[in-house]
Scaffold this active site. Structure first.
Site, PDB file in Angstrom:
ATOM      1  N   LYS A   1       1.024  14.390   1.110  1.00  0.00           N
ATOM      2  CA  LYS A   1      -0.345  14.684   0.658  1.00  0.00           C
ATOM      3  C   LYS A   1      -0.539  16.177   0.399  1.00  0.00           C
ATOM      4  CE  LYS A   1      -2.257  10.709   3.222  1.00  0.00           C
ATOM      5  NZ  LYS A   1      -2.932   9.859   2.206  1.00  0.00           N
TER       6      LYS A   1
ATOM      7  N   LYS B   1     -14.672   8.259  -3.085  1.00  0.00           N
ATOM      8  CA  LYS B   1     -15.909   8.592  -2.363  1.00  0.00           C
ATOM      9  C   LYS B   1     -16.458   9.928  -2.842  1.00  0.00           C
ATOM     10  CE  LYS B   1     -13.808   6.128   1.386  1.00  0.00           C
ATOM     11  NZ  LYS B   1     -12.841   6.274   2.493  1.00  0.00           N
TER      12      LYS B   1
ATOM     13  N   HIS C   1       0.801  -1.233   0.000  1.00  0.00           N
ATOM     14  CA  HIS C   1       0.000   0.000   0.000  1.00  0.00           C
ATOM     15  C   HIS C   1       0.825   1.269   0.000  1.00  0.00           C
ATOM     16  CE1 HIS C   1      -3.929  -1.934   0.879  1.00  0.00           C
ATOM     17  NE2 HIS C   1      -3.145  -2.855   1.414  1.00  0.00           N
TER      18      HIS C   1
ATOM     19  N   THR D   1      -8.428   6.642  -1.673  1.00  0.00           N
ATOM     20  CA  THR D   1      -9.778   6.083  -1.769  1.00  0.00           C
ATOM     21  C   THR D   1     -10.810   7.162  -1.445  1.00  0.00           C
ATOM     22  OG1 THR D   1      -9.413   5.226   0.455  1.00  0.00           O
ATOM     23  CG2 THR D   1      -9.274   3.649  -1.346  1.00  0.00           C
TER      24      THR D   1
ATOM     25  N   LYS E   1      -8.068  13.850   4.947  1.00  0.00           N
ATOM     26  CA  LYS E   1      -7.203  12.672   4.883  1.00  0.00           C
ATOM     27  C   LYS E   1      -6.163  12.844   5.977  1.00  0.00           C
ATOM     28  CE  LYS E   1      -6.280  13.890   0.541  1.00  0.00           C
ATOM     29  NZ  LYS E   1      -6.256  12.767  -0.366  1.00  0.00           N
ATOM     30  N   ARG E   2      -5.351  11.795   6.221  1.00  0.00           N
ATOM     31  CA  ARG E   2      -4.281  11.969   7.189  1.00  0.00           C
ATOM     32  C   ARG E   2      -3.413  13.168   6.811  1.00  0.00           C
ATOM     33  NH1 ARG E   2      -3.623   7.909  11.164  1.00  0.00           N
ATOM     34  NH2 ARG E   2      -1.833   9.160  11.765  1.00  0.00           N
TER      35      ARG E   2
HETATM   36  C1  26W Z   1       4.166   1.017  10.074  1.00  0.00           C
HETATM   37  C2  26W Z   1       2.894   1.689  10.217  1.00  0.00           C
HETATM   38  C3  26W Z   1       2.138   1.842   8.958  1.00  0.00           C
HETATM   39  C4  26W Z   1       0.778   1.848   9.034  1.00  0.00           C
HETATM   40  C5  26W Z   1       0.038   1.981   7.911  1.00  0.00           C
HETATM   41  C6  26W Z   1       2.763   1.969   7.741  1.00  0.00           C
HETATM   42  C7  26W Z   1       2.016   2.104   6.610  1.00  0.00           C
HETATM   43  C8  26W Z   1       0.648   2.103   6.686  1.00  0.00           C
HETATM   44  C9  26W Z   1      -0.177   2.188   5.444  1.00  0.00           C
HETATM   45  C10 26W Z   1       0.585   1.712   4.257  1.00  0.00           C
HETATM   46  C11 26W Z   1      -0.715   3.529   5.224  1.00  0.00           C
HETATM   47  C12 26W Z   1      -1.907   3.563   4.334  1.00  0.00           C
HETATM   48  O1  26W Z   1      -3.005   3.648   4.809  1.00  0.00           O
HETATM   49  N1  26W Z   1      -1.709   3.542   3.018  1.00  0.00           N
HETATM   50  C13 26W Z   1      -2.773   3.882   2.103  1.00  0.00           C
HETATM   51  O2  26W Z   1      -3.446   2.731   1.665  1.00  0.00           O
HETATM   52  C14 26W Z   1      -4.589   3.080   0.906  1.00  0.00           C
HETATM   53  C15 26W Z   1      -5.326   1.806   0.576  1.00  0.00           C
HETATM   54  O3  26W Z   1      -4.627   1.060  -0.349  1.00  0.00           O
HETATM   55  C16 26W Z   1      -4.187   3.854  -0.324  1.00  0.00           C
HETATM   56  O4  26W Z   1      -5.349   4.256  -0.991  1.00  0.00           O
HETATM   57  C17 26W Z   1      -3.369   5.080   0.060  1.00  0.00           C
HETATM   58  O5  26W Z   1      -2.876   5.721  -1.102  1.00  0.00           O
HETATM   59  C18 26W Z   1      -2.216   4.667   0.942  1.00  0.00           C
HETATM   60  O6  26W Z   1      -1.517   5.796   1.417  1.00  0.00           O
END
Ligand code: 26W
Length: 827
Positions: A572, A678, A371, A674, A566-567
């Site tokens: 971003k 929406k 992701h 995502t 968003k975060r």
């Molecule tokens: C190590 C902690 C951690 C936690 C969460 C590292 C990385 C993450 C995720 C990869 C963050 C995340 O939410 N990524 C998002 O995933 C979405 C679903 O696929 C994508 O639409 C977003 O672009 C992406 O940033």
């Protein structure tokens, strides 16, 4: 000890409870009065509980029957392993799926609260950070609606995503005790408790046949107790399960300590065990090296694999060599990928299988989704930590790596550099386990989440692996569930759509195409288009009320609602948005308002508690908002608000009310996005970079219905070594003025210097996000937006076309692709 009872056999002959208004009302009243002992006029939370229990009873038979129907030997199943499920609220979702809206309203007659008020009482289940967690929740919804046998496995965090408060413009975090009043949406199933080992040491020995074997001994075990949440399908009587594990201490462990006379130590140890599922890590890009996080990951992987094996046996299977024919595990990013090594441990150490046989099974049941491309989000764990916490798993990873590197050296003899790059163990001062490499080596499928993202993975990060196994890599473009994000969140628009094309679109979103003719500028369509506008306006009024209540800012529903939620993360580029807002403010101050479009800019999102820059960006947004909103010269032309505590339930109000969706990441950095989907489904137009799923949105909607700007991914990389932010300042007076105004302290007169770190980042030639490089093109795209907004009729037609083109972004489509190409389950 947990009860050792075996579960009662499913009874498919159970009679479902009636969904008619009379019977729903009777049960609701029974819960309200006889069970809860509350009457009309009681706090609405009790009415929420009574109604939820009424619904839950109506889910039970379908749930049991779904189990029974699938509980046959040889039936193939998928398991979605994820540290995050950002579920949000459940009540309205079940009301919609079970088609019980009218009966529920009838039951509430005579109460002072509406169904909507009651639904507001539910606490969001915020068991995720952002996109990745919400995606998992949308996937669950679609799998149930498609009647796919998919079970979700996650953790039952006692504290979910923190609650965000804004104090003096700064983010303040508060714990989210979402289970304080309990939740009607879970069923504890202690009969399926599993035991997860930690610590200890390994013993190598020879068995009766003389084969070398390993046992993991002196472990400190933790119990995993499952709590099941029902995932209802849309009007199809299928109910899937989301199984969340809670950590509890083992009784005998406590007892041993107690007998040794160390009562307090035993209670401390109990806490240590129970800490595992205590809190969600509120970080969406880096949490490396944190012991508790690795404990969470292994706890989830081990409990889930043990349980899947148990389920498979309970369904009447016994020949382990066929396990991979019947089971597939989809790993949501690298977070649960210790599952690769854990399945090997179970098969080799506990099930007496040979390494080769076990590896053949493991690599046929594991699949991995990536992701993110951000290097700081790629998980690595120090070998030393692994050794202490999971000594047997480390041995297994070493063995996997040794065999894998032999394969690499057979293909590229003598290419030591490649072996070093591909090794699951990273050498260096601190030796680390590269979880993404473990996931790739152990999986038969590796996918990215949007076309560009999957391509960038293949060309960059995963390149060596693509050369070795080209067939493993694929793309699965994300989606969102149209039930929650349109049918539930936007009832006005849903009714309008259904009045033209019927209700089939809710479970088959491609049917939205049928709306396209209604976007044409003809006299016949005028009424529909006016209705479309009226629905949007009503939704904007609903959002304006929320903004007033939460931010005390007045949004005028006639203005353009320009939204970025968003975060908060530098990639971003909320900063780019703020720079544009300040530019608009400068124009107002200079009287440069010809062709002006009144705007309400809404920004929302949480910053990771340790991410100083992101938190300072929140402060900047709030400071800029304060100055602009109280400046009389602005006079309603521009409003700015930062919405605190952005979460799933706020997006349900925001997306339907948005005119302009801000998707402005540095190209090549947003894996998919995502939220963008929406907004599109709800008829917003997008201003966006050529990044992630924006590209596919643009292709679906048509360039003329999308405001594209900025450098492309390859241009970003080509510019990087020569990036000169100062030259943008010199050549663009608009930018110069914006930066000068921030630097002058105009937005922080009481707190001098607080934005220096932001200016420093923006003006650095090493700014990885190259904000200033895209400023000019962003401002010009925003000017196009303003011009387009002037012709409200044309804007409305573009809005309809966006919704009509959004069918591809349903997770129903995404899940059918996962199933067709990876899972291969029978529906
Ligand atoms: C190590 C902690 C951690 C936690 C969460 C590292 C990385 C993450 C995720 C990869 C963050 C995340 O939410 N990524 C998002 O995933 C979405 C679903 O696929 C994508 O639409 C977003 O672009 C992406 O940033």
């Amino acid at each position: 000890m947990p009860p050792k009872k075996s579960p009662p056999p499913c009874n498919p002959t159970l009679t479902p409870l009636s969904g008619d208004a009379k019977s729903v009302t009777r049960d609701f009243e029974r819960y309200q009065f006889y069970h809860l002992g509350r009457f009309q006029g009681c706090p609405p939370v009790y009415t929420y509980q009574a109604l939820s229990w009424t619904l839950r009873d109506r889910i039970m038979t379908d749930w049991m029957n779904t189990y029974a129907r699938r509980d046959v030997p040889g039936n193939r199943r998928a398991y979605y392993l994820s540290l995050e499920f950002l579920i949000g609220r459940a009540l309205s979702n079940h009301v919609l799926n079970l088609d019980l809206e009218q009966p529920a309203r009838t039951a509430l007659q005579g109460f002072s609260h509406t169904l909507e008020d009651i639904a507001e009482e539910e606490h969001d289940a915020g068991l995720g950070n952002g996109g990745l967690g919400r995606l998992a929740a949308c996937f669950m919804d679609s799998c149930a609606t498609l009647d796919l046998p998919v079970m979700g496995y996650g953790l039952r965090y006692q504290f979910g995503m923190f609650r965000q408060h804004i104090e003096n413009g700064y983010q303040v975090e508060e714990p989210d005790n979402w289970l304080r009043d309990g939740t009607p949406w879970e069923v504890e199933r202690s009969e399926f408790t599993r035991r997860v080992p930690f610590g200890g040491r390994t013993e190598h020995y020879h068995d009766e046949t003389g084969a070398e074997r390993v046992r993991w001994v002196d472990t400190r075990d933790v119990l995993a107790v499952p709590y099941d949440m029902p995932i209802t399908g849309y009007r199809n009587h299928a109910v899937n399960t989301l199984r969340l594990w809670k950590a509890t201490a083992t009784d005998e462990f406590d007892l041993n300590e107690f007998n040794a006379g160390s009562y307090t130590e035993s209670v401390t140890a109990k806490n240590l065990a129970e800490n595992i599922s205590m809190v969600l890590y509120p970080n969406d890009s880096s949490e490396n090296g944190k012991e508790l996080r690795l404990r969470q990951q292994y706890f989830l992987a081990s409990a889930s694999l043990q349980d899947a094996l148990r389920q498979w046996r309970a369904a009447g299977n016994s020949d382990l060599s066929r396990f991979a024919e019947h089971n597939v595990f989809q790993m949501n990013d690298t977070h649960p990928t210790i599952a690769v090594a854990e399945l090997m441990r179970i098969l080799v150490d506990l099930e007496d299988m040979s390494w080769g046989e076990a590896w053949a099974i493991t690599t046929r049941c594991m699949a991995y989704t990536n992701h993110t491309l951000l290097p700081e989000a790629l998980e690595r764990w120090p070998v030393a930590l692994f050794e202490r916490l999971l000594p047997r798993l480390l041995e297994i990873i070493y063995e996997i790596n040794a065999r894998f590197l032999r394969e690499v050296s057979m293909k590229w003899p003598g290419d030591m550099d490649r072996q070093r790059r591909m090794s699951i163990i990273e050498e260096g001062d601190v030796k680390q386990v590269r979880m993404a490499w473990l996931a790739i080596v152990g999986s038969f499928s590796v996918n990215g989440v949007a076309a560009l993202h999957s391509q960038l993975l293949k060309d960059g990060l995963f390149r060596d692996f693509v050369e070795l196994w080209p067939g493993k890599f694929n793309n699965k473009t994300n989606g969102v569930t149209p039930r929650r994000w349109v049918a539930h969140a936007n009832p006005g628009m849903s009714a309008l759509i259904s009045s033209k094309i019927g209700e089939g679109w809710v479970a088959d979103l491609a049917q939205l195409e049928k709306l396209k003719p209604f976007a044409a500028a003809t006299a016949r369509n005028r009424k529909f288009q006016a209705d479309w506008q009226a629905v949007k306006r009503a939704n904007k009024e609903r959002l304006a009320l929320l903004v007033k209540a939460e931010c005390n800012v007045d949004f005028d529903s006639d203005a353009l609602f320009d939204v970025q939620v968003k975060r908060i993360h530098e990639y971003k580029r909320q900063l780019l948005n703020v720079l544009h807002v300040i530019h608009l403010y400068n124009r107002i101050k200079k009287g440069d308002v010809e062709g002006w479009a009144d705007r309400c800019v809404l920004i929302g999102g949480k910053a990771a508690p340790g991410y100083i820059m992101a938190k300072r960006i929140i402060k900047l947004i709030n400071s800029v908002a304060e100055v602009i909103n109280r400046d009389p010269d602005v006079d309603g032309r521009l409003k700015v608000a930062f919405l605190p505590n952005y979460r799933v339930s706020s997006m349900e109000i925001i997306a339907p009310a948005t005119d302009l969706s801000e998707q402005i990441s540095t190209a090549g950095k947003e894996a998919s996005g995502t939220g963008n989907m929406k907004f599109m489904m709800n008829g917003a137009l997008t201003i966006g970079t050529y990044d992630g799923a924006n590209i596919e949105i643009l292709e679906a909607a048509g360039e003329e219905n999308f405001f594209l700007f900025g450098l492309r991914a390859e241009e970003v990389e080509a510019l990087r070594p020569h990036y000169q932010p100062h030259s943008h300042l010199e050549h663009d007076p608009r930018l110069r003025e914006v930066i000068d105004l921030i630097a002058s302290g105009h937005f922080n007169s009481c707190e001098p210097g607080i934005f220096d770190m932001i200016l420093g980042a923006l003006l650095s030639p090493h700014d990885p996000w190259m904000v200033l490089a895209d400023f000019g093109s962003y401002v010009e795209a925003q000017e196009k937006v303003a011009r387009a907004w002037q012709d409200r009729a044309a804007w409305t037609r573009m809005s309809i076309l966006n919704t009509a083109s959004s069918g591809f972004f349903s997770t129903d489509r995404t899940m059918l692709e996962y199933n067709g190409e990876i899972w291969k389950l029978k529906r």
